[in-house]
Every structure is written in C-alpha cells, then in structure tokens.
Motif scaffolding. Structure first.
Motif, PDB file in Angstrom:
ATOM      1  N   GLY A 190      -3.361   0.622   5.731  1.00 29.13           N
ATOM      2  CA  GLY A 190      -4.487  -0.279   5.377  1.00 29.13           C
ATOM      3  C   GLY A 190      -5.593   0.559   5.311  1.00 29.13           C
ATOM      4  N   ALA A 191      -5.831   1.696   5.932  1.00 29.71           N
ATOM      5  CA  ALA A 191      -7.102   2.421   6.002  1.00 29.71           C
ATOM      6  C   ALA A 191      -6.957   3.151   4.746  1.00 29.71           C
ATOM      7  N   LEU A 192      -5.830   3.547   4.167  1.00 33.59           N
ATOM      8  CA  LEU A 192      -5.781   4.402   2.837  1.00 33.59           C
ATOM      9  C   LEU A 192      -5.900   3.733   1.745  1.00 33.59           C
ATOM     10  N   ALA A 193      -5.477   2.545   1.560  1.00 28.32           N
ATOM     11  CA  ALA A 193      -5.268   1.819   0.504  1.00 28.32           C
ATOM     12  C   ALA A 193      -5.119   0.495   0.653  1.00 28.32           C
ATOM     13  N   GLU A 194      -5.580  -0.472  -0.291  1.00 26.02           N
ATOM     14  CA  GLU A 194      -5.672  -2.065  -0.076  1.00 26.02           C
ATOM     15  C   GLU A 194      -4.217  -2.554  -0.191  1.00 26.02           C
ATOM     16  N   SER A 195      -3.169  -2.024  -0.747  1.00 26.68           N
ATOM     17  CA  SER A 195      -2.137  -2.562  -0.933  1.00 26.68           C
ATOM     18  C   SER A 195      -0.716  -1.448  -0.537  1.00 26.68           C
ATOM     19  N   SER A 196      -0.926  -0.365  -0.987  1.00 25.71           N
ATOM     20  CA  SER A 196       0.376   0.713  -0.858  1.00 25.71           C
ATOM     21  C   SER A 196      -0.181   2.106  -0.939  1.00 25.71           C
ATOM     22  N   VAL A 197       0.604   2.892  -0.043  1.00 28.40           N
ATOM     23  CA  VAL A 197       0.323   4.364  -0.312  1.00 28.40           C
ATOM     24  C   VAL A 197       1.443   5.174  -0.296  1.00 28.40           C
ATOM     25  N   GLU A 198       1.225   6.381  -1.212  1.00 26.42           N
ATOM     26  CA  GLU A 198       2.435   7.027  -1.351  1.00 26.42           C
ATOM     27  C   GLU A 198       2.491   7.865  -0.100  1.00 26.42           C
ATOM     28  N   VAL A 199       3.831   8.071   0.489  1.00 28.88           N
ATOM     29  CA  VAL A 199       3.890   8.856   1.670  1.00 28.88           C
ATOM     30  C   VAL A 199       4.819   9.960   1.605  1.00 28.88           C
ATOM     31  N   ARG A 200       5.809  10.007   0.534  1.00 32.72           N
ATOM     32  CA  ARG A 200       6.708  11.220   0.508  1.00 32.72           C
ATOM     33  C   ARG A 200       7.356  11.383  -0.788  1.00 32.72           C
ATOM     34  N   ASN A 201       7.337  12.433  -1.539  1.00 32.13           N
ATOM     35  CA  ASN A 201       7.943  12.645  -2.664  1.00 32.13           C
ATOM     36  C   ASN A 201       8.147  11.373  -3.844  1.00 32.13           C
ATOM     37  N   GLY A 202       6.812  10.844  -3.846  1.00 33.57           N
ATOM     38  CA  GLY A 202       6.561   9.590  -4.875  1.00 33.57           C
ATOM     39  C   GLY A 202       7.057   8.337  -4.304  1.00 33.57           C
ATOM     40  N   ASP A 238       6.682 -17.527  14.551  1.00 34.28           N
ATOM     41  CA  ASP A 238       6.804 -17.417  12.939  1.00 34.28           C
ATOM     42  C   ASP A 238       5.923 -16.259  12.426  1.00 34.28           C
ATOM     43  N   THR A 239       5.201 -15.440  13.427  1.00 39.71           N
ATOM     44  CA  THR A 239       4.334 -14.398  12.837  1.00 39.71           C
ATOM     45  C   THR A 239       5.389 -13.334  12.368  1.00 39.71           C
ATOM     46  N   ARG A 240       5.061 -12.621  11.340  1.00 44.22           N
ATOM     47  CA  ARG A 240       5.977 -11.712  10.624  1.00 44.22           C
ATOM     48  C   ARG A 240       5.111 -10.283  10.218  1.00 44.22           C
ATOM     49  N   LEU A 241       6.034  -9.297  10.107  1.00 43.53           N
ATOM     50  CA  LEU A 241       5.602  -7.936   9.667  1.00 43.53           C
ATOM     51  C   LEU A 241       6.631  -7.519   8.954  1.00 43.53           C
ATOM     52  N   GLY A 242       6.461  -6.915   7.702  1.00 51.38           N
ATOM     53  CA  GLY A 242       7.447  -6.326   6.731  1.00 51.38           C
ATOM     54  C   GLY A 242       6.891  -5.153   5.962  1.00 51.38           C
ATOM     55  N   PHE A 243       7.565  -4.273   5.396  1.00 52.32           N
ATOM     56  CA  PHE A 243       7.302  -3.402   4.434  1.00 52.32           C
ATOM     57  C   PHE A 243       8.327  -3.007   3.324  1.00 52.32           C
ATOM     58  N   GLU A 244       7.798  -2.735   2.253  1.00 50.74           N
ATOM     59  CA  GLU A 244       8.826  -2.067   1.245  1.00 50.74           C
ATOM     60  C   GLU A 244       8.539  -0.661   1.053  1.00 50.74           C
TER      61      GLU A 244
END
Length: 368
Positions: A19-31, A73-79
């Motif tokens: 969240g600190a690096l980008a509003e929606s997503s960030v590149e983490v490894r090899n694209g 029903d609090t949720r946390l997810g990632f793609e």
C-alpha cells in the motif's frame, strides 16, 4: 495455531508495504504483480426469532429474541499474476473469520485459494477453492448468509474447472468435492461433475442467461443413489442498467453441504429405505441504483424439499423455508459505507403454524 497467526501477520505486513508503494499493485519478483484487497465490516443483528446459525438461515424458535454484534465477515485477499506469451498465470487467496463460532475465537478461514491459467484464445483452467461453478447468482443481501436455505445455493468448494469463452457464449466443465469429513468420508467418494452454458447480452447489454447441471454417485449405508442438480440463472438490466434483476431456480436431489444446504442430502429413516431428498427453490433480487451513493435491494426466495422424501423420524430442518427481504446501502465514499436490512422468515416445521420472525441488520464497512 501459531502458524495461522504468523501467516495472517505476514499478510498484514505485506499489505502495508504494498500500500505504501502503490495504490493498487506492486511488482514483487520476475514480473509478478501483487494486488491486495479487503474490507473491515461490523454487523449488528436484532432477531425476533432464533435462527439455526448466526448468519441468515432458517428459524428454530420464534418465542425468543436475540441481539448480536458480528465482525466475522471482515476479509483480506490478494492476487499474484504474471504474463507469459499468450497466457496469464495467477494465484488468488482470500480469508475471512467465520472459522469458529466459539466465543471470540475469530479464526481465519480460507475463502478462496486457487491457481489459474488463462489463454488469450478464451480458454481458462482453474484449480483450487473457488465459488461453485453452477448456480452462480447471488442476492444483494447485507447478511453473510445470502439467502442460505432461502432459495440460493452457494458455497466455495475445492474444484478443477475449465472455461472456454467464444463471443458472448461461455462453456464450463468442472469436478468439485468437499474435503474428507468425519461423518461421510466413506460415502461421498466421487466428486460432483458439472457443466454450464452461459450466454451474455442475449436479452440486452450486460444480460445473462445460464443453465447448469451436476451429478455424482454416493453409497450410503449400502444404499446407492445419484444426487443431481439442475439450475437456471438470469440477470436482466433495466432502465439503462440502473435497475438489475437477477436470480436462479433449481431442482435438486441429494444436494447438501457443498451448496450450504446442510440437512437435505439424504433421509436414512424413510420407510422405503434410505433415499436422497429432492428439493426445489430459487430467488429473485431487484437492485435499484437510486443515485451514485444509494442502492436499494428487494428480494424473495424459498426452499421446498419434497414431502414424500421426508417422514416423522427424518432429522430435516423444515418442510419449507421462505424469505422476503429489503435493504438500503449508502456509500459515503467509494470505500466507506453503511446499510440497513430487514429479512422476514416463514419456516414450516410441520406444526400448526409456521415459525415467523424478522432479522434487522445494521452494517458499517470500509473496503479497499
């Protein structure tokens, strides 16, 4: 237990960093791109009658009232995803806190957990825990139960599902099965085999008509039977899409836990021998976007098992369950909102009168 807590803590840390690096997503490894989402939600329920579960279900007593605070029903997810030639590969993971109903032990529970390969030709392959592949429609309820036992068959089940989309038509084939359980581990050996045909934009832009079927074989106490499910789905936008009507109708036999329809798989005490319980039902929901901030939902649904498959000794929840509801959702911002909902239940348990009751819900959330 410590592993679960550690996992959740790591997810929270990753969320804060990304969240600190980008509003929606960030590149983490090899694209590989990593995207987070979630919500914090607080529901209050006032019930004029007792329900079987703490989410919308069916009535067991209409002489007692109950008031409940519920943040489960609090949720946390990632793609995580990356592209390779004509394919997109991704993993989806999501948890909530419906893992345990004991006191304040709000244990994380896996909602979604699958890997998927999507080809630009229209073919996709998905393996892991995902929403059931047929009867996909959901009502616009605030309550977590989304009309469970009230005409909506739903759940998230481990599966291998193939989809192929060409033009406005999607073909689906799937095998799904719950993990082994203690009470039926020697019975439900074979998975559900399912198929679905969906056509979009056939009766207007963003419309949908779909038909799905499923079947399996089960051996219960030396009695073999073949559960099945046939479901019709529809979504119809009206008034320039400011009103959307959707729903589903089903005819099923032996449909139970994989569809949040516990108690209606089979009847072992029937005079003619153990038999699968036939059910029919469905729901319809109308959602009206009154403004950019206000949405109104009105809906009705029912679940009606076949009386001939039941008997006095059968441990079934009801003979018929009917639900009528309405709600208002107000978005203060795109992320923060609140809502009010009323659900009315009529549960026929075979007594002189139906069990009758209301659930009134206040909801308060932040999504990201």
């Amino acid at each position: 237990m410590s592993l679960v807590r550690t996992t959740v803590c790591l997810l929270v840390v990753l969320l804060l960093v990304s969240g600190a690096l980008a509003e929606s997503s960030v590149e983490v490894r090899n694209g590989t791109m990593l995207t987070f989402w979630g919500r914090a939600i607080f529901n209050t329920h006032y019930d004029t009658a007792i329900q079987k579960y703490d989410f919308s279900s069916y009535l067991t007593d209409d002489t007692t009232e109950e008031f409940n605070f519920n943040p489960r029903d609090t949720r946390l997810g990632f793609e995580a995803r990356n592209d390779h030639e004509a394919w997109v590969y991704r993993a989806v993971f999501e948890i909530d806190f419906y893992g345990d109903n004991a006191g304040n032990s709000l244990l994380p529970r896996l909602r979604l957990g699958y890997a998927e390969a999507v080809c630009e030709s229209g073919l996709s392959l998905r393996g892991g825990q995902d929403w059931i592949p047929i009867a996909q429609q959901l009502p616009g309820c605030l309550d977590f139960g989304v009309m469970s036992w009230g005409g909506n068959l739903w759940s998230r089940v481990p599966q291998m599902t193939a989809r192929y989309k060409v033009g406005n038509v999607e073909y689906l084939a799937s095998a799904m099965k719950n993990r082994i359980s203690n009470d039926q581990e020697m019975q439900e050996i074979m998975p559900w085999l399912m198929g679905r045909l969906a056509v979009s934009d056939i009766i207007g832009e963003k419309s949908l008509i779909a038909f799905g079927v499923g079947a399996r074989t089960v051996d219960v106490d030396a009695n073999a039977y073949s559960p099945y499910l046939a479901a019709l789905e529809f979504r119809l936008p009206l008034a320039d899409s400011r009103v959307v009507v959707n729903g589903e109708a089903y005819l099923a036999k032996g449909v139970g836990r994989e569809f949040v329809h516990y108690g209606f798989d089979y009847n072992p005490t029937h005079p003619d021998g153990a038999r699968a319980i036939e059910s029919k039902g469905g729901f319809v929901n109308a959602a009206a976007n009154v403004s950019d901030r206000v949405q109104l939902n009105l809906g009705y649904g029912f679940d009606d098992p076949l009386d001939a498959d039941l008997d006095a000794a059968a441990e079934v929840p009801y003979l018929k369950n009917t639900v009528l509801y309405g709600n208002m959702k107000y978005n203060v911002t795109k992320q923060f909102g609140w809502g009010l909902e009323v659900l009315s239940y009529a549960t026929d348990v075979g007594a002189a009168d139906d069990l009758m009751g209301l659930r009134m819900t206040g909801s308060w959330w932040y999504v990201f």
